[in-house]
Design a protein around this motif. Structure first.
Motif, PDB file in Angstrom:
ATOM      1  N   LYS A  94      12.829   8.414   8.060  1.00 43.50           N
ATOM      2  CA  LYS A  94      11.935   8.158   7.007  1.00 43.50           C
ATOM      3  C   LYS A  94      11.178   6.918   6.924  1.00 43.50           C
ATOM      4  O   LYS A  94       9.927   6.535   6.456  1.00 43.50           O
ATOM      5  CB  LYS A  94      12.973   8.225   5.583  1.00 43.50           C
ATOM      6  N   GLN A  95      12.122   5.803   7.502  1.00 41.52           N
ATOM      7  CA  GLN A  95      11.476   4.546   7.675  1.00 41.52           C
ATOM      8  C   GLN A  95      10.332   4.501   8.504  1.00 41.52           C
ATOM      9  O   GLN A  95       9.352   3.877   8.442  1.00 41.52           O
ATOM     10  CB  GLN A  95      12.286   3.439   8.090  1.00 41.52           C
TER      11      GLN A  95
ATOM     12  N   VAL B 173       7.297   5.717   6.993  1.00 37.72           N
ATOM     13  CA  VAL B 173       6.709   4.698   6.103  1.00 37.72           C
ATOM     14  C   VAL B 173       5.937   3.752   6.802  1.00 37.72           C
ATOM     15  O   VAL B 173       4.648   3.454   6.496  1.00 37.72           O
ATOM     16  CB  VAL B 173       7.929   3.912   5.488  1.00 37.72           C
ATOM     17  N   ASN B 174       6.425   3.550   7.970  1.00 37.07           N
ATOM     18  CA  ASN B 174       5.731   2.435   8.918  1.00 37.07           C
ATOM     19  C   ASN B 174       4.479   3.197   9.301  1.00 37.07           C
ATOM     20  O   ASN B 174       3.185   2.618   9.514  1.00 37.07           O
ATOM     21  CB  ASN B 174       6.405   1.993  10.303  1.00 37.07           C
ATOM     22  N   LYS B 175       4.324   4.618   9.713  1.00 33.03           N
ATOM     23  CA  LYS B 175       3.129   5.272  10.203  1.00 33.03           C
ATOM     24  C   LYS B 175       2.080   5.299   9.156  1.00 33.03           C
ATOM     25  O   LYS B 175       1.107   5.405   9.232  1.00 33.03           O
ATOM     26  CB  LYS B 175       3.572   6.772  10.698  1.00 33.03           C
ATOM     27  N   GLN B 176       2.746   5.269   7.775  1.00 33.28           N
ATOM     28  CA  GLN B 176       1.642   5.539   6.890  1.00 33.28           C
ATOM     29  C   GLN B 176       0.758   4.244   6.244  1.00 33.28           C
ATOM     30  O   GLN B 176       0.047   4.073   5.492  1.00 33.28           O
ATOM     31  CB  GLN B 176       2.193   5.944   5.341  1.00 33.28           C
TER      32      GLN B 176
ATOM     33  N   LYS C 288       5.641  -4.950   9.803  1.00 31.72           N
ATOM     34  CA  LYS C 288       5.523  -6.313  10.489  1.00 31.72           C
ATOM     35  C   LYS C 288       6.631  -6.479  11.434  1.00 31.72           C
ATOM     36  O   LYS C 288       6.194  -7.152  12.577  1.00 31.72           O
ATOM     37  CB  LYS C 288       5.679  -7.419   9.128  1.00 31.72           C
ATOM     38  N   THR C 289       7.842  -6.175  11.130  1.00 29.47           N
ATOM     39  CA  THR C 289       8.886  -6.371  12.185  1.00 29.47           C
ATOM     40  C   THR C 289       8.469  -5.570  13.408  1.00 29.47           C
ATOM     41  O   THR C 289       8.829  -5.973  14.439  1.00 29.47           O
ATOM     42  CB  THR C 289      10.372  -5.817  11.539  1.00 29.47           C
ATOM     43  N   SER C 290       7.881  -4.202  13.246  1.00 30.31           N
ATOM     44  CA  SER C 290       7.774  -3.295  14.400  1.00 30.31           C
ATOM     45  C   SER C 290       6.715  -3.984  15.283  1.00 30.31           C
ATOM     46  O   SER C 290       6.771  -3.870  16.647  1.00 30.31           O
ATOM     47  CB  SER C 290       7.001  -2.050  13.812  1.00 30.31           C
ATOM     48  N   LEU C 291       5.650  -4.577  14.798  1.00 34.57           N
ATOM     49  CA  LEU C 291       4.581  -5.196  15.502  1.00 34.57           C
ATOM     50  C   LEU C 291       4.716  -6.748  15.796  1.00 34.57           C
ATOM     51  O   LEU C 291       3.745  -7.460  16.166  1.00 34.57           O
ATOM     52  CB  LEU C 291       3.243  -4.944  15.007  1.00 34.57           C
ATOM     53  N   ASP C 292       5.959  -7.268  15.594  1.00 35.00           N
ATOM     54  CA  ASP C 292       6.349  -8.643  15.694  1.00 35.00           C
ATOM     55  C   ASP C 292       6.309  -9.276  17.230  1.00 35.00           C
ATOM     56  O   ASP C 292       5.620  -9.893  17.513  1.00 35.00           O
ATOM     57  CB  ASP C 292       7.503  -9.128  14.673  1.00 35.00           C
ATOM     58  N   VAL C 293       7.026  -8.308  17.903  1.00 40.27           N
ATOM     59  CA  VAL C 293       7.397  -8.533  19.402  1.00 40.27           C
ATOM     60  C   VAL C 293       7.214  -7.378  20.108  1.00 40.27           C
ATOM     61  O   VAL C 293       8.044  -6.321  19.846  1.00 40.27           O
ATOM     62  CB  VAL C 293       8.577  -9.230  19.717  1.00 40.27           C
ATOM     63  N   PRO C 294       6.301  -7.499  21.225  1.00 39.77           N
ATOM     64  CA  PRO C 294       6.189  -6.319  21.949  1.00 39.77           C
ATOM     65  C   PRO C 294       7.643  -5.940  22.800  1.00 39.77           C
ATOM     66  O   PRO C 294       8.307  -6.714  23.169  1.00 39.77           O
ATOM     67  CB  PRO C 294       5.035  -6.575  22.872  1.00 39.77           C
ATOM     68  N   ILE C 295       7.766  -4.429  22.956  1.00 36.68           N
ATOM     69  CA  ILE C 295       8.871  -4.074  23.926  1.00 36.68           C
ATOM     70  C   ILE C 295       8.282  -4.569  25.173  1.00 36.68           C
ATOM     71  O   ILE C 295       9.213  -4.988  26.135  1.00 36.68           O
ATOM     72  CB  ILE C 295       9.111  -2.415  23.934  1.00 36.68           C
ATOM     73  N   VAL C 296       7.181  -4.069  25.573  1.00 37.62           N
ATOM     74  CA  VAL C 296       6.635  -4.349  26.813  1.00 37.62           C
ATOM     75  C   VAL C 296       5.319  -5.371  26.750  1.00 37.62           C
ATOM     76  O   VAL C 296       4.508  -4.982  25.967  1.00 37.62           O
ATOM     77  CB  VAL C 296       6.049  -3.246  27.769  1.00 37.62           C
TER      78      VAL C 296
ATOM     79  N   SER D  92       7.272  -0.516  19.189  1.00 37.68           N
ATOM     80  CA  SER D  92       7.879   0.761  18.443  1.00 37.68           C
ATOM     81  C   SER D  92       7.965   0.675  16.956  1.00 37.68           C
ATOM     82  O   SER D  92       7.865  -0.543  16.401  1.00 37.68           O
ATOM     83  CB  SER D  92       9.413   0.544  18.963  1.00 37.68           C
ATOM     84  N   LEU D  93       7.749   1.819  16.315  1.00 38.85           N
ATOM     85  CA  LEU D  93       7.357   1.814  14.986  1.00 38.85           C
ATOM     86  C   LEU D  93       8.736   2.014  14.305  1.00 38.85           C
ATOM     87  O   LEU D  93       8.932   2.607  13.303  1.00 38.85           O
ATOM     88  CB  LEU D  93       6.408   2.946  14.552  1.00 38.85           C
ATOM     89  N   CYS D  94       9.969   2.098  15.061  1.00 36.46           N
ATOM     90  CA  CYS D  94      11.150   2.203  14.539  1.00 36.46           C
ATOM     91  C   CYS D  94      11.882   1.197  13.722  1.00 36.46           C
ATOM     92  O   CYS D  94      13.148   1.246  13.363  1.00 36.46           O
ATOM     93  CB  CYS D  94      11.945   2.565  15.526  1.00 36.46           C
ATOM     94  N   LYS D  95      11.174  -0.045  13.536  1.00 39.94           N
ATOM     95  CA  LYS D  95      11.983  -1.233  12.910  1.00 39.94           C
ATOM     96  C   LYS D  95      11.740  -1.050  11.329  1.00 39.94           C
ATOM     97  O   LYS D  95      11.442   0.053  10.668  1.00 39.94           O
ATOM     98  CB  LYS D  95      11.221  -2.587  13.185  1.00 39.94           C
ATOM     99  N   LYS D  96      12.415  -1.966  10.826  1.00 42.73           N
ATOM    100  CA  LYS D  96      12.400  -1.919   9.267  1.00 42.73           C
ATOM    101  C   LYS D  96      11.284  -2.038   8.316  1.00 42.73           C
ATOM    102  O   LYS D  96      11.064  -1.704   7.298  1.00 42.73           O
ATOM    103  CB  LYS D  96      13.430  -2.981   8.682  1.00 42.73           C
ATOM    104  N   ASP D  97      10.396  -2.503   9.091  1.00 40.96           N
ATOM    105  CA  ASP D  97       8.889  -2.542   8.408  1.00 40.96           C
ATOM    106  C   ASP D  97       7.841  -2.672   9.463  1.00 40.96           C
ATOM    107  O   ASP D  97       8.204  -2.903  10.663  1.00 40.96           O
ATOM    108  CB  ASP D  97       8.674  -3.579   7.213  1.00 40.96           C
TER     109      ASP D  97
END
Length: 227
Positions: free
Chosen positions: A206-207, A210-213, A67-75, A60-65
């Motif tokens: 907004k966050q 930022v992650n998508k960019q 790195k955090t978003s791609l740290d641990v997969p949901i699945v 998910s790209l919903c995390k605070k940055d």
């Protein structure tokens, strides 16, 4: 003995050619952006051996940055051969296994790599993942709550109405508070944090932007997450 770089390069090329819908994020990660989620295939090297194992992943790209978003997969879902055994693929014998691997992936991938994906289907995949051991052994654990939080955040990206529906389900669950404490989480603060995201949805969105960019995320092939 380390595997020749050219062998790994050829393996990466084979995977990219087999799944042109995905973009090479790195030599062993192939992703696609679906709205606010990322799905794809990761080739995970097995410890103490020169073998790898392909996995379906969802982030998910919903995390605070980013790195955090791609740290641990949901699945993180493994693929199995016709004998229901995991694939342990020697790098040097990749060509011998590849056709069987592709057939299994096409049959077992929980979400398609082509086209748009519905929120309902995304939730179904997360819910089914939650029923797989060891997660299924503790249906009210903090680890289960993490999956529900992921659903909530994905829903909030779509609308407050969708998010509220997930939040209502979360609030009805009899969570194992002791398991939350084991991870250093106060369950009441966790619930309050979810509500604050609803009340501050603009900041939340907004966050995500930022992650998508992020340069590498922007380059991924994309489809839409639909209601």
């Amino acid at each position: 003995m380390a595997i020749n770089k050219e062998i790994k390069k050829k393996i990466a090329e084979d995977w990219q050619k087999a799944f042109p819908q995905l973009t090479a994020y790195s030599q062993n990660k192939f992703y696609k952006k679906i709205g606010v989620i990322i799905i794809g295939i990761e080739l995970i090297k097995l410890p103490r051996t020169e073998e790898y194992r392909p996995h379906f992943v969802m982030y998910s790209l919903c995390k605070k940055d980013i790195k955090t978003s791609l740290d641990v997969p949901i699945v993180l879902k493994q693929f199995y051969n016709k004998k229901r055994l995991q694939f342990d693929i020697p790098y040097e014998k990749h060509n011998l296994y590849f056709d069987d691997i592709l057939e299994s992936i096409k049959e077992q991938t929980p979400l398609p790599f082509d086209g748009d994906i519905s929120l309902k289907k995304t939730f179904y995949v997360i819910d089914e993942y939650s029923k797989i051991p060891p997660l299924s052994a503790a249906p009210n654990s903090y680890l289960q709550a993490v999956l529900q939080e992921a659903k909530f955040e994905i829903a909030l990206f779509i609308s407050v109405l969708e998010a509220q529906s997930v939040l209502d389900q979360i609030n009805k669950r009899h969570w194992d508070e002791e398991h939350f404490k084991y991870f250093g989480i106060d369950i009441n603060k966790w619930r309050q944090g979810l509500l604050e995201k609803v009340n501050n949805r603009e900041l939340f969105l907004k966050q995500i932007e930022v992650n998508k960019q992020d340069k590498k995320i922007e380059q991924l092939n994309r489809s839409e997450l639909t209601v």
